[in-house]
Design a protein around this motif. Structure first.
Motif, short mmCIF file in Angstrom:
data_model
loop_
_atom_site.label_atom_id
_atom_site.label_comp_id
_atom_site.label_asym_id
_atom_site.label_seq_id
_atom_site.Cartn_x
_atom_site.Cartn_y
_atom_site.Cartn_z
N ARG A 36 8.69 0.65 -2.52
CA ARG A 36 9.53 0.70 -1.32
C ARG A 36 10.50 1.85 -1.51
O ARG A 36 11.38 1.81 -2.38
CB ARG A 36 10.29 -0.62 -1.14
N TYR A 83 13.36 4.29 0.31
CA TYR A 83 14.25 4.45 1.46
C TYR A 83 14.43 5.94 1.67
O TYR A 83 14.84 6.65 0.75
CB TYR A 83 15.61 3.79 1.20
N THR A 127 15.37 -5.91 -2.58
CA THR A 127 14.27 -5.19 -1.91
C THR A 127 12.95 -5.92 -2.16
O THR A 127 12.18 -6.16 -1.22
CB THR A 127 14.19 -3.74 -2.46
N ILE A 152 10.61 -8.13 0.70
CA ILE A 152 9.21 -7.81 0.99
C ILE A 152 8.35 -9.06 0.78
O ILE A 152 7.51 -9.39 1.62
CB ILE A 152 8.71 -6.64 0.11
N ASP A 155 10.69 -7.54 5.18
CA ASP A 155 10.63 -6.07 5.11
C ASP A 155 9.21 -5.67 4.71
O ASP A 155 8.46 -6.49 4.18
CB ASP A 155 11.66 -5.58 4.07
N ASP A 156 8.87 -4.41 4.96
CA ASP A 156 7.54 -3.91 4.61
C ASP A 156 7.61 -2.98 3.41
O ASP A 156 8.56 -2.21 3.28
CB ASP A 156 6.97 -3.08 5.78
N ALA A 157 6.57 -3.03 2.58
CA ALA A 157 6.48 -2.09 1.46
C ALA A 157 6.08 -0.72 2.01
O ALA A 157 5.48 -0.60 3.07
CB ALA A 157 5.44 -2.58 0.47
N THR A 158 6.46 0.33 1.27
CA THR A 158 6.03 1.68 1.62
C THR A 158 4.57 1.87 1.20
O THR A 158 3.79 2.53 1.87
CB THR A 158 6.92 2.72 0.89
#
Ligand SMILES: Nc1ncnc2c1ncn2[C@@H]1O[C@H](COP(=O)(O)OP(=O)(O)O)[C@@H](O)[C@H]1O
Ligand SMILES: [Mg+2]
Length: 233
Positions: free
Chosen positions: A9, A11, A46, A50, A55-58
């Motif tokens: 992840r 940012y 973080t 996820i 939230d979404d992972a990269t």
């Protein structure tokens, strides 16, 4: 039940991107009570967000019970979040004007259950966290440990597959922290509740059966404790 592989992840993008998670892999089975530890800024929140589908992972793979999460349509993710994921926040996130029971059953009512059914589920959940008889108290009349136990009752009322907690004892003194950790331990041992809890207090380790430690977005250790009651998948 949870499998993550090379989870990342970031940012931002390019040279200035913050690599909050930089390739984390592990498997968590049903019935485990896992602590995620590490210094402030190591990526604990973080990771938890996820895992809880907040939230979404990269990049990387994340499956729950064999289901690839990133490919799920948003409506299914949202349904899963509402019905299967329990999440406990550091600051309790209770509604101050509502009683303990109302705080717990408001979520069941969102799921479309009747008021009567939601109320009896709420009382049962409050009983499980040791708050029998406090159902009509508002948060202002409860101690920090009791408030966090109301939040836990709210999380377990929907009988979640997995319960997540992000530093649930951060605002509590030792006594209140112990009450909360005892409740988690009992939910895990008596009801087989899978729990993933972020903490940075070393003494909390004695309550869990596995410790995953992060540093700068990577996993530096994954320690299974002896005498754990972990059952096979
Ligand atoms: N929304 C965000 N935007 C930019 N950077 C973020 C954001 N959230 C977290 N970070 C950064 O990612 C890193 C990991 O943060 P976090 O997961 O909150 O760590 P922890 O919970 O272990 O303290 C930190 O460097 C933090 O500053
Ligand atoms: Mg955090």
């Amino acid at each position: 039940m949870i499998l993550v592989k090379d989870l990342k992840r970031y940012y931002g993008t390019g040279e200035t991107a913050v690599k909050a998670l930089n390739g984390v892999s592990f498997e968590i089975n049903k019935g485990e009570f896992v602590a995620i530890m590490g210094a402030s800024g190591s990526g604990k929140t973080t990771l938890l967000r996820i895992l809880a589908l907040l939230d979404d992972a990269t990049d990387g793979m994340y499956t729950i019970r064999g289901l690839e999460v990133s490919s799920l349509p948003e409506a299914e993710r949202s349904y899963y979040r509402l019905t299967q994921v329990g999440y406990v926040f550091q600051d309790y996130a209770l509604i101050n004007e509502m009683s303990a029971a109302e705080n717990v059953y408001v979520l069941s009512m969102m799921e479309g259950k009747s008021k009567k059914e939601s109320y009896s589920t709420a009382l049962e959940a409050l009983d499980k966290v040791g708050l029998k008889g406090k159902h009509d108290k508002v948060p202002g009349e409860l101690s920090g440990g009791e408030k966090q136990r109301v939040a836990i009752a709210r999380a377990i009322a929907k009988k979640p597959d997995i319960m997540f907690a992000d530093e649930p004892c951060a605002n509590l003194d030792t006594n209140n922290s112990k009450q909360v950790l005892d409740v988690f331990k009992e939910l895990n041992e008596k009801y087989g509740q899978t729990i993933i809890m972020v903490t940075h207090e070393p003494w909390h380790v004695e309550y869990v059966n596995r410790v995953i430690t992060l540093e700068d977005g990577t996993m530096i250790s994954d320690e299974n404790k002896q005498n754990s009651t972990v059952s096979p998948k």
